[in-house]
Design a protein around this motif. Structure first.
Motif, mmCIF file in Angstrom:
data_model
loop_
_atom_site.group_PDB
_atom_site.id
_atom_site.type_symbol
_atom_site.label_atom_id
_atom_site.label_comp_id
_atom_site.label_asym_id
_atom_site.label_seq_id
_atom_site.Cartn_x
_atom_site.Cartn_y
_atom_site.Cartn_z
ATOM 1 N N LYS A 31 12.647 -10.788 -66.834
ATOM 2 C CA LYS A 31 13.531 -10.971 -67.992
ATOM 3 C C LYS A 31 13.921 -9.620 -68.597
ATOM 4 C CE LYS A 31 11.905 -15.532 -69.475
ATOM 5 N NZ LYS A 31 11.173 -16.265 -70.530
ATOM 6 N N ALA A 32 12.937 -8.715 -68.699
ATOM 7 C CA ALA A 32 13.215 -7.395 -69.271
ATOM 8 C C ALA A 32 14.186 -6.620 -68.384
ATOM 9 C CB ALA A 32 11.923 -6.605 -69.453
ATOM 10 N N LEU A 33 14.011 -6.700 -67.055
ATOM 11 C CA LEU A 33 14.933 -6.017 -66.144
ATOM 12 C C LEU A 33 16.345 -6.591 -66.250
ATOM 13 C CD1 LEU A 33 12.717 -5.559 -62.956
ATOM 14 C CD2 LEU A 33 13.570 -3.767 -64.466
ATOM 15 N N GLU A 34 16.469 -7.904 -66.314
ATOM 16 C CA GLU A 34 17.784 -8.539 -66.425
ATOM 17 C C GLU A 34 18.442 -8.173 -67.751
ATOM 18 O OE1 GLU A 34 21.232 -10.660 -65.656
ATOM 19 O OE2 GLU A 34 19.712 -9.856 -64.337
ATOM 20 N N LYS A 35 17.670 -8.155 -68.831
ATOM 21 C CA LYS A 35 18.214 -7.766 -70.136
ATOM 22 C C LYS A 35 18.693 -6.318 -70.083
ATOM 23 C CE LYS A 35 17.485 -7.910 -75.082
ATOM 24 N NZ LYS A 35 18.847 -7.572 -75.304
ATOM 25 N N ASP A 39 22.446 -5.117 -70.735
ATOM 26 C CA ASP A 39 22.709 -4.105 -71.763
ATOM 27 C C ASP A 39 23.476 -2.920 -71.166
ATOM 28 O OD1 ASP A 39 21.419 -5.684 -73.600
ATOM 29 O OD2 ASP A 39 19.597 -4.460 -73.704
ATOM 30 N N GLY A 40 23.126 -2.537 -69.942
ATOM 31 C CA GLY A 40 23.826 -1.446 -69.273
ATOM 32 C C GLY A 40 25.290 -1.791 -69.036
#
Length: 145
Positions: A31-35, A39-40
């Motif tokens: 989830k953190a990687l996808e967020k 964001d990028g």
């Protein structure tokens, strides 16, 4: 239950707990990687919009400068024309009491009228649709004052 069976059940429970904990940790990391990826992309989009806005500001400044230049040229031409007509009329001021204009003044006025019509049709910086001839002028034929 024997100690071996208890140790086996305890090991199985420990492995299941570790598996569930690892699954939860992996899910949170995903989830953190996808967020971070989203964001990028959002930051990239905003950066592109800022660059496009800066380009629009630059282009509008150039257009504004061009418009000011064109208006200054128009003002100089208007001033020159007005001065020329005023100077030409000064020479025959006494005759104008009887509405007599010398031919060069009439030609100057006709030329000024034609230039004014051309300027009105061409706009300050770009062409506009030209106006049709006035009914009175069209009826009298080309070249008639």
């Amino acid at each position: 239950m024997s100690n071996t069976a208890t140790a086996l059940v305890g090991g199985l429970l420990l492995a299941a707990a570790a598996g569930l904990g690892g699954y939860g940790y992996g899910l949170d990391q995903g989830k953190a990687l996808e967020k971070g990826r989203q964001d990028g992309k959002a930051l990239e989009t905003i950066t592109d919009q800022i660059a496009a806005h800066a380009d629009l500001v630059k282009r509008s400044g150039a257009a504004n400068k061009g418009m000011r230049t064109a208006l200054a040229q128009l003002e100089r031409a208007n001033t020159q024309t007005t001065t020329e007509i005023a100077d030409a009329l000064t020479t025959t001021a006494p005759e104008r009491a009887d509405c007599v204009f010398p031919p060069d003044v009439v030609r100057g006025l006709q030329g000024a009228r034609d230039r004014a019509a051309e300027a009105a049709a061409s706009g300050v910086r770009g062409a506009l649709p030209s106006a049709s001839a006035s009914p009175a002028r069209a009826a009298s034929g080309p070249g008639s004052p």
